[in-house]
Scaffold this motif. Structure first.
Motif, PDB file in Angstrom:
ATOM      1  N   GLN A   1       0.779  -1.163  -0.043  1.00 22.72           N
ATOM      2  CA  GLN A   1      -0.057  -0.007   0.009  1.00 22.72           C
ATOM      3  C   GLN A   1       0.972   1.360  -0.125  1.00 22.72           C
ATOM      4  OE1 GLN A   1      -3.198  -0.192  -0.121  1.00 22.72           O
ATOM      5  NE2 GLN A   1      -3.636   1.968  -0.106  1.00 22.72           N
ATOM      6  N   VAL A   2       0.548   2.264  -0.959  1.00 20.86           N
ATOM      7  CA  VAL A   2       1.298   3.410  -1.105  1.00 20.86           C
ATOM      8  C   VAL A   2       0.691   4.511  -0.132  1.00 20.86           C
ATOM      9  CG1 VAL A   2       2.145   5.281  -2.516  1.00 20.86           C
ATOM     10  CG2 VAL A   2       2.088   2.765  -3.274  1.00 20.86           C
ATOM     11  N   GLN A   3       1.411   5.242   0.641  1.00 25.36           N
ATOM     12  CA  GLN A   3       1.174   6.193   1.556  1.00 25.36           C
ATOM     13  C   GLN A   3       1.720   7.505   1.178  1.00 25.36           C
ATOM     14  OE1 GLN A   3       1.675   4.701   5.474  1.00 25.36           O
ATOM     15  NE2 GLN A   3      -0.486   3.965   5.604  1.00 25.36           N
ATOM     16  N   LEU A   4       1.015   8.503   1.000  1.00 22.22           N
ATOM     17  CA  LEU A   4       1.540   9.815   0.865  1.00 22.22           C
ATOM     18  C   LEU A   4       1.229  10.790   2.072  1.00 22.22           C
ATOM     19  CD1 LEU A   4       0.548   8.396  -1.910  1.00 22.22           C
ATOM     20  CD2 LEU A   4       0.865  10.586  -2.925  1.00 22.22           C
ATOM     21  N   VAL A   5       2.219  11.407   2.586  1.00 19.09           N
ATOM     22  CA  VAL A   5       2.148  12.783   3.541  1.00 19.09           C
ATOM     23  C   VAL A   5       2.589  13.846   2.955  1.00 19.09           C
ATOM     24  CG1 VAL A   5       2.775  13.153   6.086  1.00 19.09           C
ATOM     25  CG2 VAL A   5       2.163  10.770   5.106  1.00 19.09           C
ATOM     26  N   GLU A   6       1.767  14.899   2.852  1.00 21.34           N
ATOM     27  CA  GLU A   6       1.993  16.188   2.648  1.00 21.34           C
ATOM     28  C   GLU A   6       2.517  16.974   3.638  1.00 21.34           C
ATOM     29  OE1 GLU A   6      -1.751  15.305   0.076  1.00 21.34           O
ATOM     30  OE2 GLU A   6      -0.816  15.000   2.146  1.00 21.34           O
ATOM     31  N   SER A   7       3.521  17.991   3.598  1.00 14.54           N
ATOM     32  CA  SER A   7       3.868  18.969   4.437  1.00 14.54           C
ATOM     33  C   SER A   7       4.300  20.246   4.037  1.00 14.54           C
ATOM     34  CB  SER A   7       5.004  18.376   5.485  1.00 14.54           C
ATOM     35  OG  SER A   7       6.019  17.970   4.609  1.00 14.54           O
ATOM     36  N   GLY A   8       4.453  21.282   4.748  1.00 20.43           N
ATOM     37  CA  GLY A   8       4.921  22.416   4.388  1.00 20.43           C
ATOM     38  C   GLY A   8       3.937  23.612   3.936  1.00 20.43           C
ATOM     39  N   GLY A   9       2.731  23.382   4.301  1.00 16.23           N
ATOM     40  CA  GLY A   9       1.416  24.352   4.369  1.00 16.23           C
ATOM     41  C   GLY A   9       1.621  25.270   5.282  1.00 16.23           C
ATOM     42  N   GLY A  10       0.964  26.229   5.266  1.00 14.86           N
ATOM     43  CA  GLY A  10       0.854  27.480   6.229  1.00 14.86           C
ATOM     44  C   GLY A  10       0.360  28.834   5.713  1.00 14.86           C
ATOM     45  N   LEU A  11       0.598  29.837   6.539  1.00 14.07           N
ATOM     46  CA  LEU A  11      -0.095  31.156   6.142  1.00 14.07           C
ATOM     47  C   LEU A  11       1.097  31.967   5.752  1.00 14.07           C
ATOM     48  CD1 LEU A  11      -2.113  33.223   6.378  1.00 14.07           C
ATOM     49  CD2 LEU A  11      -1.495  33.737   8.904  1.00 14.07           C
ATOM     50  N   VAL A  12       0.705  32.568   4.699  1.00 13.57           N
ATOM     51  CA  VAL A  12       1.925  33.354   4.110  1.00 13.57           C
ATOM     52  C   VAL A  12       1.231  34.654   3.308  1.00 13.57           C
ATOM     53  CG1 VAL A  12       1.905  32.133   1.745  1.00 13.57           C
ATOM     54  CG2 VAL A  12       3.920  33.380   2.522  1.00 13.57           C
ATOM     55  N   GLN A  13       1.873  35.755   3.236  1.00 19.80           N
ATOM     56  CA  GLN A  13       1.432  36.936   2.879  1.00 19.80           C
ATOM     57  C   GLN A  13       1.451  36.860   1.207  1.00 19.80           C
ATOM     58  OE1 GLN A  13       3.356  40.137   4.386  1.00 19.80           O
ATOM     59  NE2 GLN A  13       1.808  40.579   5.982  1.00 19.80           N
ATOM     60  N   ALA A  14       0.584  37.413   0.652  1.00 19.08           N
ATOM     61  CA  ALA A  14       0.679  37.721  -0.983  1.00 19.08           C
ATOM     62  C   ALA A  14       1.971  37.956  -1.330  1.00 19.08           C
ATOM     63  CB  ALA A  14      -0.249  38.598  -1.349  1.00 19.08           C
ATOM     64  N   GLY A  15       2.575  37.209  -2.505  1.00 16.51           N
ATOM     65  CA  GLY A  15       3.913  37.523  -2.752  1.00 16.51           C
ATOM     66  C   GLY A  15       5.001  36.672  -2.263  1.00 16.51           C
ATOM     67  N   GLY A  16       4.579  35.759  -1.128  1.00 13.64           N
ATOM     68  CA  GLY A  16       5.554  35.158  -0.479  1.00 13.64           C
ATOM     69  C   GLY A  16       5.790  33.722  -1.182  1.00 13.64           C
ATOM     70  N   SER A  17       6.596  32.868  -0.756  1.00 14.45           N
ATOM     71  CA  SER A  17       6.642  31.497  -1.127  1.00 14.45           C
ATOM     72  C   SER A  17       6.419  30.506   0.143  1.00 14.45           C
ATOM     73  CB  SER A  17       8.332  31.398  -1.545  1.00 14.45           C
ATOM     74  OG  SER A  17       8.561  32.325  -2.604  1.00 14.45           O
ATOM     75  N   ARG A  19       7.282  25.956   0.187  1.00 15.89           N
ATOM     76  CA  ARG A  19       7.556  24.879  -0.476  1.00 15.89           C
ATOM     77  C   ARG A  19       6.877  23.509   0.220  1.00 15.89           C
ATOM     78  NH1 ARG A  19      13.173  21.504  -1.293  1.00 15.89           N
ATOM     79  NH2 ARG A  19      13.068  20.920   0.845  1.00 15.89           N
ATOM     80  N   LEU A  20       6.120  23.065  -0.641  1.00 13.31           N
ATOM     81  CA  LEU A  20       5.178  21.789  -0.100  1.00 13.31           C
ATOM     82  C   LEU A  20       6.069  20.564  -0.347  1.00 13.31           C
ATOM     83  CD1 LEU A  20       1.561  22.470  -1.381  1.00 13.31           C
ATOM     84  CD2 LEU A  20       2.786  23.294   0.862  1.00 13.31           C
ATOM     85  N   SER A  21       5.937  19.606   0.582  1.00 12.05           N
ATOM     86  CA  SER A  21       6.694  18.239   0.345  1.00 12.05           C
ATOM     87  C   SER A  21       5.746  17.178   0.608  1.00 12.05           C
ATOM     88  CB  SER A  21       7.709  17.967   1.364  1.00 12.05           C
ATOM     89  OG  SER A  21       8.817  19.147   1.057  1.00 12.05           O
ATOM     90  N   CYS A  22       5.833  15.989  -0.307  1.00 16.11           N
ATOM     91  CA  CYS A  22       4.855  14.757  -0.396  1.00 16.11           C
ATOM     92  C   CYS A  22       5.872  13.632  -0.194  1.00 16.11           C
ATOM     93  CB  CYS A  22       4.018  14.686  -1.630  1.00 16.11           C
ATOM     94  SG  CYS A  22       3.049  13.300  -1.763  1.00 16.11           S
ATOM     95  N   ALA A  23       5.999  13.110   1.046  1.00 16.63           N
ATOM     96  CA  ALA A  23       6.570  11.913   1.116  1.00 16.63           C
ATOM     97  C   ALA A  23       5.932  10.592   0.935  1.00 16.63           C
ATOM     98  CB  ALA A  23       7.062  11.904   2.509  1.00 16.63           C
ATOM     99  N   VAL A  24       6.462   9.882   0.045  1.00 16.61           N
ATOM    100  CA  VAL A  24       5.830   8.762  -0.537  1.00 16.61           C
ATOM    101  C   VAL A  24       6.374   7.429   0.210  1.00 16.61           C
ATOM    102  CG1 VAL A  24       5.365   7.169  -2.398  1.00 16.61           C
ATOM    103  CG2 VAL A  24       5.579  10.003  -2.564  1.00 16.61           C
ATOM    104  N   SER A  25       5.650   6.615   0.770  1.00 16.88           N
ATOM    105  CA  SER A  25       6.142   5.337   1.087  1.00 16.88           C
ATOM    106  C   SER A  25       6.488   4.215   0.075  1.00 16.88           C
ATOM    107  CB  SER A  25       5.061   4.569   2.064  1.00 16.88           C
ATOM    108  OG  SER A  25       3.983   4.264   1.488  1.00 16.88           O
ATOM    109  N   GLY A  26       7.773   3.513   0.192  1.00 12.44           N
ATOM    110  CA  GLY A  26       8.312   3.014  -0.976  1.00 12.44           C
ATOM    111  C   GLY A  26       8.726   3.604  -1.876  1.00 12.44           C
ATOM    112  N   ARG A  27       9.356   2.872  -3.009  1.00 15.56           N
ATOM    113  CA  ARG A  27       9.731   3.844  -4.182  1.00 15.56           C
ATOM    114  C   ARG A  27       8.622   4.399  -5.065  1.00 15.56           C
ATOM    115  NH1 ARG A  27      14.500   1.206  -5.611  1.00 15.56           N
ATOM    116  NH2 ARG A  27      14.749   2.885  -6.924  1.00 15.56           N
ATOM    117  N   ILE A  28       9.318   5.542  -5.797  1.00 13.97           N
ATOM    118  CA  ILE A  28       8.103   6.236  -6.367  1.00 13.97           C
ATOM    119  C   ILE A  28       8.196   6.029  -8.020  1.00 13.97           C
ATOM    120  CG2 ILE A  28       7.549   8.809  -7.045  1.00 13.97           C
ATOM    121  CD1 ILE A  28       9.325   9.837  -4.766  1.00 13.97           C
ATOM    122  N   PHE A  29       7.721   4.896  -8.225  1.00 16.40           N
ATOM    123  CA  PHE A  29       7.487   4.173  -9.515  1.00 16.40           C
ATOM    124  C   PHE A  29       6.207   4.956 -10.212  1.00 16.40           C
ATOM    125  CE2 PHE A  29      11.153   1.981  -9.508  1.00 16.40           C
ATOM    126  CZ  PHE A  29      11.354   1.255  -8.317  1.00 16.40           C
TER     127      PHE A  29
END
Length: 121
Positions: A1-17, A19-29
């Motif tokens: 079973q493949v599991q995906l976990v996102e991180s990196g969200g939040g509150l930012v002002q317009a014009g800001g940056s 970076r979201l991450s998505c960690a995948v269990s197992g190999r990313i085929f």
């Protein structure tokens, strides 16, 4: 079973940056995609990247501002978001699958829970 976990969200002002991450269990085929859904709106495609190639796809609304990348050694997919706008506010989810149409959410088999991105004006 493949599991995906996102991180990196939040509150930012317009014009800001962010970076979201998505960690995948197992190999990313798999082809990997990012989608977002704002309150009261349908889920929409943001970006995708093919497995085994450097082919990338972007929604017109984010082209030139967002960049998708994958690190197969780390089993992680990233979404770098620059020049953020209030209309980018949404829950962002990553997805994995082997799809002939990377912009279509129905082509993906596995989904993460999502991470909230809020852009203030």
């Amino acid at each position: 079973q493949v599991q995906l976990v996102e991180s990196g969200g939040g509150l930012v002002q317009a014009g800001g940056s962010l970076r979201l991450s998505c960690a995948v269990s197992g190999r990313i085929f798999y082809d990997m995609g990012w989608f977002r859904q704002a309150p009261g709106k349908e889920r929409e495609f943001v970006a995708a990247i093919r497995w085994g190639s450097t082919s990338t796809y972007y929604a017109d609304s984010v082209k030139g501002r967002f960049t998708i990348a994958r690190d197969n050694a780390m089993n992680t997919v990233y979404l770098q978001m620059n020049s953020l706008k209030p209309e980018d506010t949404a829950v962002y989810s990553c997805a994995a699958g082997r799809t002939s149409l990377p912009t279509n959410p129905y082509g993906y088999n596995y989904w993460g829970q999502g991470t909230q991105v809020t852009v203030s004006s």
